[in-house]
Design an enzyme around this catalytic site. Structure first.
Site, PDB file in Angstrom:
ATOM      1  N   ASN A  74       2.842  -9.870  12.122  1.00  0.00           N
ATOM      2  CA  ASN A  74       2.868  -9.210  10.915  1.00  0.00           C
ATOM      3  C   ASN A  74       4.127  -9.389   9.969  1.00  0.00           C
ATOM      4  O   ASN A  74       4.542  -8.766   9.153  1.00  0.00           O
ATOM      5  CB  ASN A  74       2.748  -7.894  11.062  1.00  0.00           C
ATOM      6  CG  ASN A  74       1.222  -7.604  11.893  1.00  0.00           C
ATOM      7  OD1 ASN A  74       0.245  -8.028  11.517  1.00  0.00           O
ATOM      8  ND2 ASN A  74       1.399  -6.660  12.788  1.00  0.00           N
TER       9      ASN A  74
ATOM     10  N   HIS B  36      -6.755   2.809  11.146  1.00  0.00           N
ATOM     11  CA  HIS B  36      -5.834   2.257  12.044  1.00  0.00           C
ATOM     12  C   HIS B  36      -5.930   3.716  13.047  1.00  0.00           C
ATOM     13  O   HIS B  36      -6.206   4.430  12.970  1.00  0.00           O
ATOM     14  CB  HIS B  36      -4.465   2.264  11.445  1.00  0.00           C
ATOM     15  CG  HIS B  36      -3.516   1.663  12.628  1.00  0.00           C
ATOM     16  ND1 HIS B  36      -2.770   2.346  13.141  1.00  0.00           N
ATOM     17  CD2 HIS B  36      -3.252   0.358  13.049  1.00  0.00           C
ATOM     18  CE1 HIS B  36      -2.106   1.731  13.916  1.00  0.00           C
ATOM     19  NE2 HIS B  36      -2.214   0.475  13.998  1.00  0.00           N
TER      20      HIS B  36
ATOM     21  N   GLU C 281      -6.568   2.954   3.510  1.00  0.00           N
ATOM     22  CA  GLU C 281      -5.554   1.965   3.880  1.00  0.00           C
ATOM     23  C   GLU C 281      -5.481   1.073   2.414  1.00  0.00           C
ATOM     24  O   GLU C 281      -6.308   1.116   1.872  1.00  0.00           O
ATOM     25  CB  GLU C 281      -5.539   1.101   4.938  1.00  0.00           C
ATOM     26  CG  GLU C 281      -5.539   2.165   6.286  1.00  0.00           C
ATOM     27  CD  GLU C 281      -5.637   1.317   7.404  1.00  0.00           C
ATOM     28  OE1 GLU C 281      -5.516  -0.123   7.517  1.00  0.00           O
ATOM     29  OE2 GLU C 281      -6.112   1.698   8.510  1.00  0.00           O
TER      30      GLU C 281
ATOM     31  N   SER D  46      -6.067  -3.412   8.245  1.00  0.00           N
ATOM     32  CA  SER D  46      -5.431  -4.129   9.322  1.00  0.00           C
ATOM     33  C   SER D  46      -5.948  -5.261   9.960  1.00  0.00           C
ATOM     34  O   SER D  46      -5.614  -6.440  10.420  1.00  0.00           O
ATOM     35  CB  SER D  46      -4.529  -3.507  10.296  1.00  0.00           C
ATOM     36  OG  SER D  46      -5.464  -2.609  10.978  1.00  0.00           O
TER      37      SER D  46
ATOM     38  N   ASP E 239      -2.507   4.548   3.742  1.00  0.00           N
ATOM     39  CA  ASP E 239      -1.513   3.941   4.333  1.00  0.00           C
ATOM     40  C   ASP E 239      -1.263   2.324   3.993  1.00  0.00           C
ATOM     41  O   ASP E 239      -2.284   1.604   4.081  1.00  0.00           O
ATOM     42  CB  ASP E 239      -2.071   3.936   5.955  1.00  0.00           C
ATOM     43  CG  ASP E 239      -1.063   3.310   6.839  1.00  0.00           C
ATOM     44  OD1 ASP E 239      -0.305   2.411   6.650  1.00  0.00           O
ATOM     45  OD2 ASP E 239      -1.291   3.643   8.224  1.00  0.00           O
TER      46      ASP E 239
ATOM     47  N   HIS F 111      -0.131  -2.835   5.587  1.00  0.00           N
ATOM     48  CA  HIS F 111      -0.289  -4.347   5.385  1.00  0.00           C
ATOM     49  C   HIS F 111      -0.146  -4.470   4.017  1.00  0.00           C
ATOM     50  O   HIS F 111      -0.517  -5.813   3.650  1.00  0.00           O
ATOM     51  CB  HIS F 111      -1.382  -4.606   5.930  1.00  0.00           C
ATOM     52  CG  HIS F 111      -1.559  -4.404   7.555  1.00  0.00           C
ATOM     53  ND1 HIS F 111      -1.041  -5.355   8.286  1.00  0.00           N
ATOM     54  CD2 HIS F 111      -1.973  -3.307   8.239  1.00  0.00           C
ATOM     55  CE1 HIS F 111      -0.936  -4.945   9.650  1.00  0.00           C
ATOM     56  NE2 HIS F 111      -1.635  -3.808   9.478  1.00  0.00           N
TER      57      HIS F 111
ATOM     58  N   LYS G 274       6.493  -4.373   9.531  1.00  0.00           N
ATOM     59  CA  LYS G 274       5.683  -5.602   9.425  1.00  0.00           C
ATOM     60  C   LYS G 274       6.425  -6.586   8.336  1.00  0.00           C
ATOM     61  O   LYS G 274       7.504  -7.107   8.595  1.00  0.00           O
ATOM     62  CB  LYS G 274       4.275  -5.311   8.787  1.00  0.00           C
ATOM     63  CG  LYS G 274       3.476  -4.607  10.203  1.00  0.00           C
ATOM     64  CD  LYS G 274       2.398  -3.758   9.755  1.00  0.00           C
ATOM     65  CE  LYS G 274       1.752  -3.567  11.339  1.00  0.00           C
ATOM     66  NZ  LYS G 274       1.130  -2.181  11.084  1.00  0.00           N
TER      67      LYS G 274
HETATM   68  C1  LIG Z   1       0.993  -1.288  12.217  1.00  0.00           C
HETATM   69  C2  LIG Z   1       0.310   0.178  11.617  1.00  0.00           C
HETATM   70  C3  LIG Z   1       0.687   1.089  11.970  1.00  0.00           C
HETATM   71  C4  LIG Z   1       1.613   1.568  12.927  1.00  0.00           C
HETATM   72  O1  LIG Z   1       3.125   1.266  12.454  1.00  0.00           O
HETATM   73  P1  LIG Z   1       4.041   1.071  13.778  1.00  0.00           P
HETATM   74  O2  LIG Z   1       5.346   0.978  12.975  1.00  0.00           O
HETATM   75  O3  LIG Z   1       3.869  -0.591  14.399  1.00  0.00           O
HETATM   76  O4  LIG Z   1       4.008   2.027  14.725  1.00  0.00           O
HETATM   77  C5  LIG Z   1       0.014   2.402  11.166  1.00  0.00           C
HETATM   78  N1  LIG Z   1      -0.701   2.186  10.216  1.00  0.00           N
HETATM   79  C6  LIG Z   1      -1.330   0.924   9.912  1.00  0.00           C
HETATM   80  C7  LIG Z   1      -2.453   1.070   9.264  1.00  0.00           C
HETATM   81  C8  LIG Z   1      -0.818  -0.179  10.719  1.00  0.00           C
HETATM   82  O5  LIG Z   1      -1.301  -1.282  10.514  1.00  0.00           O
END
Ligand SMILES: *Cc1c(COP(=O)(O)O)cnc(C)c1O
Length: 384
Positions: A44, A130, A177, A181, A206, A209, A240
């Site tokens: 990522n 997620h 989101e 993801s 969230d 991404h 990411k």
């Molecule tokens: C990767 C991800 C997380 C977790 O993040 P980390 O820092 O890897 O623990 C949370 N929410 C989403 C949508 C993600 O893709």
């Protein structure tokens, strides 16, 4: 008693067994496992910042100034200047009053949801949210409802039925989101905000991404549409596109105060290393810089060129899912790609629904023309 061996055999039989890989190289577009080199299409690290010299230097400088470990949780004595700075600059970046830095995105999801919600409240999640958002919702004790992916009609039906039976003083939270993801598409934020207002619900988005790669200066979906005042909580992760680690929840000051006092993943955990916060901060600064613009431009060019070659629609972000269906075929396809020197994982249940296994390709601005050509050739060969 259930013995672990029979559980493992069951996973293997249904093609759901997973193993850890190790690379002997620093994170980037090449992955080396046991002496074999692969082009990496599974990371990522969208902007190629994981091994950026400025981020390394920021981490080294913080290491020199603040030492390695933070020694205690943030509420005790684990906080340092880099923790404070990442929160200040993240709040400015997302145009929210405040932000709180967590060790990672998983902790941010679980801690934030657990602080906002309690028994008697309702959380309504997009079905494709997620795992960390699902776990946070479950742990909170709130009633958990899901709506089919991006299905606004169903979301409204749930909102209406929850509102009709709502006990006073309880909360309704919608969770979605910026870019999903495993499917790589985005959510209809504006329409969700209309529903949120109509039913007096809260909204959490969230942007794991979408942060860093979507919109002007990589501000993510909410900010790029100017909707930050209508979204109560934005989660963004630094593991990411920012090339580091950690995550923030951006919100109003009063919500942040509540999260600090209630989030168990924040309170009962040693503060992230100061060098981690400093690295994340440098990632955030590069994302906003001219270099960030150039990296996003290159990323866009890479995505467009690959999708053109493969005759695919251009995705909203940098995730290109190639849906296969059954787990066995997806696993075989991923193994075939490895034989051609390509690392692209088969994503299977429980990460995605059973029978919707896929090859998940992620693109970085650091991929060269040659990398993309090799990938498209390998995909076309394994297709036939
Ligand atoms: C990767 C991800 C997380 C977790 O993040 P980390 O820092 O890897 O623990 C949370 N929410 C989403 C949508 C993600 O893709």
């Amino acid at each position: 008693m259930r013995d672990p061996d029979s559980e493992i055999q069951k996973l293997k039989k249904s093609n759901l067994y997973r193993e850890i890989k190790f690379s002997s190289l620093e994170a980037g577009t090449t992955f080396e496992d046991n002496g074999s080199k692969f082009l990496n299409f599974s990371s990522n690290d969208y902007l190629g910042l994981c091994s950026h010299h400025q981020i390394k230097e920021a981490a080294r400088n913080a290491l020199n100034s603040f030492g390695v470990g933070s020694g205690a949780s943030r509420l005790i004595s684990g906080g340092t200047l880099p923790h404070q700075n990442i929160e200040k600059e993240s709040a400015e970046f997302f145009d929210k009053e405040a932000a709180l830095y967590f060790t990672n995105g998983y902790c941010a999801s679980v801690g934030t949801l657990g602080s906002i919600l309690q028994k008697g409240d309702t959380v309504i999640l997009d079905k494709l949210c997620h795992a960390s958002l699902i776990d946070g919702s479950r742990l909170s004790g709130a009633t958990l409802r899901t709506f089919p992916h991006n299905d606004l009609e169903k979301l409204e039906r749930i909102l209406k039925s929850v509102t009709d039976n709502k006990v006073s003083n309880t909360r309704i939270l919608i969770v979605t989101e910026g870019i999903f993801s495993m499917d790589g598409d985005s959510s209809p934020i504006l329409e969700i905000i209309k529903l949120k207002k109509k039913y007096k619900a809260l909204l959490l988005v969230d942007e794991a991404h979408s942060f860093g790669i979507y919109g002007d200066k990589g501000k993510g979906i909410v900010n790029s549409k100017g909707l930050q005042n209508d979204v109560d909580f934005i989660i963004a992760t630094f593991g990411k596109s920012a090339g580091a680690a950690g995550a923030i929840t951006a919100s109003s000051r009063i919500w942040r105060d509540l999260i600090i006092n209630k989030a168990r993943s924040f309170i009962y955990s040693t503060a992230p290393m100061p060098s981690q916060a400093a690295a994340a901060l440098e990632g955030l600064r590069i994302i906003q810089s001219n270099e960030g613009d150039l990296r996003r431009k290159k990323l866009k060019k890479n995505i467009t060129s690959l999708c053109d070659k493969l005759n695919l629609d251009i995705p909203a972000g940098a995730i290109i899912p190639i849906i296969i269906g059954d787990e066995e075929t997806a696993l075989k396809k991923s193994k075939d790609l490895m034989k051609s020197g390509i690392l692209a994982p088969a994503i299977r249940y429980p990460t995605v629904a059973k029978g919707s296994a896929r090859i998940r390709i992620t693109i970085s601005s650091n991929h060269t023309k040659d990398c993309l050509l090799k990938l498209s050739k390998a995909l076309m060969v394994s297709e036939s």
